[in-house]
Design an enzyme around this catalytic site. Structure first.
Site, PDB file in Angstrom:
ATOM      1  N   HIS A 275       4.035  -3.795   0.213  1.00 38.15           N
ATOM      2  CA  HIS A 275       3.959  -3.078  -0.562  1.00 38.15           C
ATOM      3  C   HIS A 275       4.077  -1.933  -0.327  1.00 38.15           C
ATOM      4  O   HIS A 275       4.286  -0.862  -1.173  1.00 38.15           O
ATOM      5  CB  HIS A 275       1.845  -3.260  -1.328  1.00 38.15           C
TER       6      HIS A 275
ATOM      7  N   CYS B 277       3.852  -3.839  -9.904  1.00 37.61           N
ATOM      8  CA  CYS B 277       4.482  -4.120  -7.961  1.00 37.61           C
ATOM      9  C   CYS B 277       2.878  -4.788  -7.404  1.00 37.61           C
ATOM     10  O   CYS B 277       3.281  -5.584  -6.406  1.00 37.61           O
ATOM     11  CB  CYS B 277       5.011  -2.997  -7.512  1.00 37.61           C
TER      12      CYS B 277
ATOM     13  N   TYR C 295       7.052   1.015  -2.628  1.00 36.27           N
ATOM     14  CA  TYR C 295       6.760   2.717  -2.897  1.00 36.27           C
ATOM     15  C   TYR C 295       7.850   3.341  -3.638  1.00 36.27           C
ATOM     16  O   TYR C 295       7.313   4.993  -3.271  1.00 36.27           O
ATOM     17  CB  TYR C 295       5.626   3.656  -2.150  1.00 36.27           C
TER      18      TYR C 295
ATOM     19  N   GLU D  39      -1.770   8.621  -5.708  1.00 34.87           N
ATOM     20  CA  GLU D  39      -1.340   7.652  -5.431  1.00 34.87           C
ATOM     21  C   GLU D  39      -0.664   7.484  -4.488  1.00 34.87           C
ATOM     22  O   GLU D  39      -0.751   6.148  -3.823  1.00 34.87           O
ATOM     23  CB  GLU D  39      -1.121   6.803  -6.304  1.00 34.87           C
TER      24      GLU D  39
ATOM     25  N   THR E 173      -4.849  -0.942 -10.761  1.00 39.75           N
ATOM     26  CA  THR E 173      -4.272  -0.921 -11.456  1.00 39.75           C
ATOM     27  C   THR E 173      -3.702  -1.632 -12.478  1.00 39.75           C
ATOM     28  O   THR E 173      -3.138  -3.025 -11.286  1.00 39.75           O
ATOM     29  CB  THR E 173      -2.531  -0.472 -10.134  1.00 39.75           C
TER      30      THR E 173
ATOM     31  N   GLU F  41      -5.450   3.279 -13.709  1.00 36.35           N
ATOM     32  CA  GLU F  41      -6.720   2.355 -12.707  1.00 36.35           C
ATOM     33  C   GLU F  41      -7.765   2.185 -13.309  1.00 36.35           C
ATOM     34  O   GLU F  41      -8.437   3.287 -14.255  1.00 36.35           O
ATOM     35  CB  GLU F  41      -6.694   2.924 -11.540  1.00 36.35           C
TER      36      GLU F  41
ATOM     37  N   CYS G 112       3.758   5.223 -12.925  1.00 35.60           N
ATOM     38  CA  CYS G 112       3.635   4.007 -12.288  1.00 35.60           C
ATOM     39  C   CYS G 112       3.576   2.937 -13.483  1.00 35.60           C
ATOM     40  O   CYS G 112       2.674   2.928 -14.498  1.00 35.60           O
ATOM     41  CB  CYS G 112       2.418   3.954 -11.538  1.00 35.60           C
TER      42      CYS G 112
ATOM     43  N   CYS H 236       9.276   2.998  -5.627  1.00 30.96           N
ATOM     44  CA  CYS H 236       9.135   3.781  -7.011  1.00 30.96           C
ATOM     45  C   CYS H 236       9.300   4.932  -7.170  1.00 30.96           C
ATOM     46  O   CYS H 236       9.548   5.693  -8.279  1.00 30.96           O
ATOM     47  CB  CYS H 236       7.621   2.915  -7.504  1.00 30.96           C
TER      48      CYS H 236
HETATM   49  C1  LIG Z   1      -3.924   5.551  -7.684  1.00 29.43           C
HETATM   50  C2  LIG Z   1      -4.231   4.515  -7.181  1.00 29.43           C
HETATM   51  C3  LIG Z   1      -3.653   3.958  -7.279  1.00 29.43           C
HETATM   52  C4  LIG Z   1      -3.898   2.279  -6.671  1.00 29.43           C
HETATM   53  N1  LIG Z   1      -3.941   1.089  -7.112  1.00 29.43           N
HETATM   54  C5  LIG Z   1      -4.347  -0.276  -6.210  1.00 29.43           C
HETATM   55  C6  LIG Z   1      -4.513  -1.438  -6.248  1.00 29.43           C
HETATM   56  O1  LIG Z   1      -3.577  -1.606  -7.484  1.00 29.43           O
HETATM   57  N2  LIG Z   1      -4.994  -2.472  -6.026  1.00 29.43           N
HETATM   58  C7  LIG Z   1      -5.669  -2.670  -4.873  1.00 29.43           C
HETATM   59  O2  LIG Z   1      -6.239  -3.673  -4.543  1.00 29.43           O
HETATM   60  N3  LIG Z   1      -5.774  -1.516  -4.471  1.00 29.43           N
HETATM   61  C8  LIG Z   1      -5.204  -0.337  -5.439  1.00 29.43           C
HETATM   62  N4  LIG Z   1      -5.736   1.522  -5.155  1.00 29.43           N
HETATM   63  C9  LIG Z   1      -6.522   1.438  -3.549  1.00 29.43           C
HETATM   64  C10 LIG Z   1      -5.882   2.146  -1.900  1.00 29.43           C
HETATM   65  O3  LIG Z   1      -5.328   1.090  -0.946  1.00 29.43           O
HETATM   66  C11 LIG Z   1      -7.453   2.430  -1.293  1.00 29.43           C
HETATM   67  O4  LIG Z   1      -7.061   3.456  -2.493  1.00 29.43           O
HETATM   68  C12 LIG Z   1      -6.792   3.246  -0.463  1.00 29.43           C
HETATM   69  O5  LIG Z   1      -6.224   1.709   0.512  1.00 29.43           O
HETATM   70  C13 LIG Z   1      -7.857   3.859   0.106  1.00 29.43           C
HETATM   71  O6  LIG Z   1      -9.404   3.477   0.382  1.00 29.43           O
HETATM   72  P1  LIG Z   1      -9.640   4.417  -0.283  1.00 29.43           P
HETATM   73  O7  LIG Z   1      -9.463   5.207  -1.707  1.00 29.43           O
HETATM   74  O8  LIG Z   1     -11.780   3.744  -1.002  1.00 29.43           O
HETATM   75  O9  LIG Z   1     -10.233   5.972   0.041  1.00 29.43           O
HETATM   76  P2  LIG Z   1     -11.395   4.792   1.783  1.00 29.43           P
HETATM   77  O10 LIG Z   1     -11.353   4.429   2.234  1.00 29.43           O
HETATM   78  O11 LIG Z   1     -12.624   5.823   1.456  1.00 29.43           O
HETATM   79  O12 LIG Z   1     -10.510   6.725   2.558  1.00 29.43           O
HETATM   80  C14 LIG Z   1     -10.463   8.273   2.613  1.00 29.43           C
HETATM   81  C15 LIG Z   1     -10.502   8.346   3.709  1.00 29.43           C
HETATM   82  O13 LIG Z   1     -11.536   7.893   4.885  1.00 29.43           O
HETATM   83  C16 LIG Z   1     -10.829   7.824   5.938  1.00 29.43           C
HETATM   84  N5  LIG Z   1     -11.263   6.220   6.628  1.00 29.43           N
HETATM   85  C17 LIG Z   1     -11.286   5.193   5.728  1.00 29.43           C
HETATM   86  N6  LIG Z   1     -11.984   4.255   6.604  1.00 29.43           N
HETATM   87  C18 LIG Z   1     -12.407   5.139   7.949  1.00 29.43           C
HETATM   88  C19 LIG Z   1     -13.054   4.346   8.668  1.00 29.43           C
HETATM   89  N7  LIG Z   1     -13.079   3.072   8.688  1.00 29.43           N
HETATM   90  N8  LIG Z   1     -12.740   4.738  10.050  1.00 29.43           N
HETATM   91  C20 LIG Z   1     -12.090   6.490  10.123  1.00 29.43           C
HETATM   92  N9  LIG Z   1     -11.728   6.500   8.913  1.00 29.43           N
HETATM   93  C21 LIG Z   1     -12.329   5.975   7.712  1.00 29.43           C
HETATM   94  C22 LIG Z   1      -9.222   7.617   5.834  1.00 29.43           C
HETATM   95  O14 LIG Z   1      -8.178   6.817   6.338  1.00 29.43           O
HETATM   96  C23 LIG Z   1      -9.179   8.457   4.077  1.00 29.43           C
HETATM   97  O15 LIG Z   1      -9.089   9.350   5.042  1.00 29.43           O
HETATM   98  C24 LIG Z   1      -5.411   2.149  -5.457  1.00 29.43           C
HETATM   99  C25 LIG Z   1      -5.410   3.597  -5.521  1.00 29.43           C
HETATM  100  C26 LIG Z   1      -4.892   4.777  -6.224  1.00 29.43           C
HETATM  101  C27 LIG Z   1      -5.696   6.514  -5.907  1.00 29.43           C
HETATM  102  S1  SF4 Z   2       4.778   0.684  -6.870  1.00 28.41           S
HETATM  103 FE1  SF4 Z   2       4.791   2.029  -7.774  1.00 28.41          FE
HETATM  104  S2  SF4 Z   2       4.994   1.621  -9.943  1.00 28.41           S
HETATM  105 FE2  SF4 Z   2       4.295  -0.419  -8.777  1.00 28.41          FE
HETATM  106  S3  SF4 Z   2       2.144  -0.613  -8.760  1.00 28.41           S
HETATM  107 FE3  SF4 Z   2       2.117   0.332  -6.751  1.00 28.41          FE
HETATM  108  S4  SF4 Z   2       2.703   3.115  -7.372  1.00 28.41           S
HETATM  109 FE4  SF4 Z   2       2.508   1.295  -9.705  1.00 28.41          FE
END
Ligand SMILES: Cc1cc2nc3c(=O)[nH]c(=O)nc-3n(C[C@H](O)[C@H](O)[C@H](O)COP(=O)(O)OP(=O)(O)OC[C@H]3O[C@@H](n4cnc5c(N)ncnc54)[C@H](O)[C@@H]3O)c2cc1C
Ligand code: SF4
Length: 488
Positions: free
Chosen positions: A295, A107, A299, A449, A194, A260, A103, A301
C-alpha cells in the site's frame, strides 16, 4: 448487491449496482435514503466508476489476465505475480489520479488481496488451515462479477499505548464475540474507511501486531457491505456542502471526490467459507507489514493528482500573466521534480519485487516505505507552491452567486480579469480547483490522506530504521577507514 449472474462492465453499470442496498448510512445526523443520489456522496462514486471506464478504454493498462478465471479482469482485482504486474498497478494509479484529481478508493482492497495471497498460504503451511483456498474462491467470485472490495484494517484503537486485550473497552479493536461451526460474529469499529459505501465487499483485517492474549482480535474475513449489523457514519470533508449547490463554479472539481466513513460492527456474521485468518496471532504482524508494503508504494496515486496540481499552477500563472517569469518556471520545476521523486521510489519498489511462497510478488519494503514517507511531505510542498502562484484570490474569491448577480456580476468579471487572453471565469475555475485540492474536499485525499493513509509518518520511519542495516554500513565504513582489515 448486483445481479449475481451479470458482471459489471462499465462505470454506469457499477453506479447502478450500488442502488437499493438498504445500507444504514448516517450523514449530518440523518439516515441517507439512497447514497447513490446524495449530492455529497455521488462525486466519490463517480471516482470509483472511472476505474471501470479506464479498464474498458485501456485494457492493457487497467486489466490483467487472471489465472483463476482465465479471462481479463480489472487490475484492482488481480494478484501480482511479476514485477511488471506491480509496475502496471502504479502506472494505472498515476493515470487514475490524473483523471479524477482525487482518491479513487480501490487500492486498499487490491493491496489486501495481494498481501493475503502469500500470508494465507504461509498460515496454511504451518497450521493446515484452508484459508488460501477460501481466499482464491472468493477472489475468483469477485473477479467474475467485477466487484469493488474495500480493505478495512484501521481500528479505532482507543488508548494507543495499550494492546487490544488491555483496552478499557474491549471493542476498541474489531473482535470475535461468538463462534459456531457456521462462522464467527464480530463487534467493533473501523475508522477512516476509504470507499466503503462504494464497495460491494469489505475485507476486515487486524491493524496491529498481536500477542497470545489477543486471539479473538486475529480475524480476517470478507463481509458484504450490506450485511446486517453494519452502520456507516459518513466523514464530512471541508467544503463538502458545496457539492449540493446548483452551480459548479465554486466546487473546483465538481465531478470527483474521495470518501471515508466510520464503520460500526454490531455482532456481524462472517461465514466460515469467508474467513481467511482466525486466531493465528503470530501472522498478524506479517499481514500488516506485507499489506503496508504494497500500500505504501500504491501512494504513487498522489503523483497523478500532483500532475493535475502542477497543471493548475502553470495554468493560473498564465491567467495571472506571470508564466514566463523565471521564479515561476523554477517553481514548476520544483513541483515536477518532487512529484517524480515520489513516482520514482514507488516504481522502484515495484520493480525490485521478490517472490513469496504463494507465487505472489512482494515490493521492496525499504523503497515502498521511502515512497510513502516522501508522500507525507511532498504534496504539502506542492500545495504551498500552487497557492503561491495562485495569489490571494485563492482564498478571497466571491461566490458563484455573486458572479451571477445582474449588477455586481459584470463588475466582478471586469475587476477579476488577469491576462486578457484568459476569461475571468476560467481564471476563477482554476483558482477554485487549487482551493479544492489544497484546502477543500480533495485536500482530504491530496494532503491529510497522504499524511496518515497507509500509516502515519512514524510508521514508515520505524520500517526504514529496521531495514537500514547499520551494521553492514558500519562495516563498509570501518573497512575503508582501515579499522577492519582482511575481512573482504
Ligand atoms: C483519508 C484517510 C483514508 C484512510 N483509508 C483507510 C482505509 O481505507 N482502510 C484502513 O484500514 N485505514 C485507512 N486509513 C487509516 C490510516 O491507516 C490511519 O489513519 C493511520 O494508520 C493512523 O492512524 P490514526 O488515524 O488512528 O492516527 P493515530 O494512531 O491516532 O496517530 C496520531 C499520532 O499518534 C502517533 N502514535 C500512534 N500510536 C502511537 C504509539 N503507540 N506510540 C507513539 N505514538 C503513536 C502517530 O505516529 C501519529 O503521529 C485512512 C486514513 C485517512 C486519513
Ligand atoms: S492508494 Fe491512493 S487512490 Fe488508492 S485508495 Fe489509497 S489514497 Fe486512494
Amino acid at each position: 448487491m448486483p445481479d449475481p449472474m451479470t458482471p459489471i462492465t462499465n462505470g454506469q453499470e457499477y453506479i447502478e449496482s450500488l442502488r437499493n442496498r438498504g445500507l444504514v448510512v448516517y450523514l449530518f445526523g440523518q439516515r441517507v435514503a439512497e447514497p447513490v443520489d446524495h449530492p455529497i456522496i455521488r462525486p466519490s462514486i463517480n471516482a470509483v466508476a472511472e476505474t471501470y471506464d479506464l479498464a474498458a478504454a485501456d485494457p492493457d493498462l487497467a486489466t490483467a489476465v487472471s489465472p483463476y478465471t482465465g479471462t481479463r479482469v480489472n487490475r484492482f482485482l488481480h494478484v501480482a505475480t511479476s514485477a511488471n504486474d506491480l509496475v502496471m498497478q502504479n502506472r494505472m494509479q498515476r493515470r487514475l489520479g490524473q483523471l479524477t484529481g482525487t482518491c479513487f478508493q480501490r487500492c486498499v482492497g487490491m493491496d489486501a488481496f495481494n498481501a493475503l495471497h502469500s500470508v494465507t498460504h504461509e498460515i496454511d503451511a504451518r497450521h493446515g488451515t484452508p484459508y488460501h483456498r477460501r481466499l482464491i474462491e472468493f477472489l475468483t467470485q469477485v473477479q467474475r462479477m467485477n466487484l469493488v472490495v474495500g480493505g478495512a484494517m484501521t481500528d479505532v484503537k482507543g488508548d494507543r499505548s495499550r494492546a487490544p486485550h488491555e483496552q478499557a473497552d474491549p471493542d476498541m479493536y474489531l473482535r470475535i464475540v461468538r463462534r459456531s461451526d457456521a462462522g464467527v460474529w464480530v463487534t467493533g469499529a473501523k475508522a477512516h474507511q476509504t470507499g466503503c459505501l462504494n464497495s460491494h465487499w469489505l475485507v476486515v483485517m487486524p491493524t496491529i501486531r498481536l500477542g497470545p492474549k489477543d486471539r479473538d482480535y486475529a480475524i480476517v474475513g470478507a463481509i458484504p457491505v450490506d450485511a446486517p449489523g453494519l452502520t456507516y457514519v459518513y466523514g464530512r470533508q471541508s467544503c463538502d456542502t458545496r457539492s449540493a449547490e446548483p452551480d459548479d463554479l465554486d466546487q473546483g472539481n465538481a465531478r470527483f471526490a474521495g470518501q471515508e466513513a466510520l464503520i460500526m460492527f454490531d455482532d456481524v456474521f462472517i461465514p466460515a467459507e469467508r474467513i481467511f485468518m482466525d486466531g493465528e496471532v503470530e501472522f498478524a504482524a506479517m499481514l500488516v507489514e506485507r499489506f503496508t508494503c504494497y500500500h505504501r508504494r500504491s501512494y504513487v496515486c498522489k503523483t497523478g493528482v500532483g500532475d493535475v496540481l502542477i497543471g493548475a499552477a502553470a495554468a493560473i500563472a498564465e491567467a495571472n500573466g506571470i508564466a514566463t517569469a523565471s521564479h515561476v518556471r523554477d517553481k514548476l520545476v520544483e513541483m515536477t521534480y518532487l512529484n517524480e521523486t515520489v513516482f520514482g521510489t514507488g516504481m522502484a519498489a515495484s520493480q525490485l519485487a521478490t517472490p513469496t511462497a504463494s507465487g505472489a510478488v512482494l515490493p521492496d519494503d525499504m523503497l515502498a516505505n521511502v515512497c510513502k514517507h516522501h508522500v507525507t511531505s511532498v504534496p504539502y510542498v506542492l500545495g504551498r507552491l500552487a497557492q503561491d502562484l495562485a495569489g490571494g484570490l485563492v482564498v478571497t474569491l466571491p461566490s458563484a452567486r455573486d458572479f451571477a448577480h445582474p449588477e455586481v456580476g459584470p463588475k466582478l468579471r471586469k475587476y477579476l480579469q488577469g491576462n486578457p487572453a484568459v476569461s475571468t471565469e476560467d481564471r476563477v475555475r482554476l483558482l477554485r480547483l487549487i482551493e479544492n485540492m489544497t484546502m477543500g474536499r480533495n485536500a482530504v485525499g491530496y494532503l491529510t490522506e497522504s499524511m496518515h493513509g497507509a500509516g502515519s509518518p512514524q510508521a514508515q520511519r520505524i520500517q526504514i530504521e529496521r531495514g537500514a542495516d547499520l551494521d553492514h554500513k558500519k562495516s563498509l565504513a570501518r573497512k575503508l577507514a582501515g579499522i577492519e582489515r582482511g575481512k573482504e
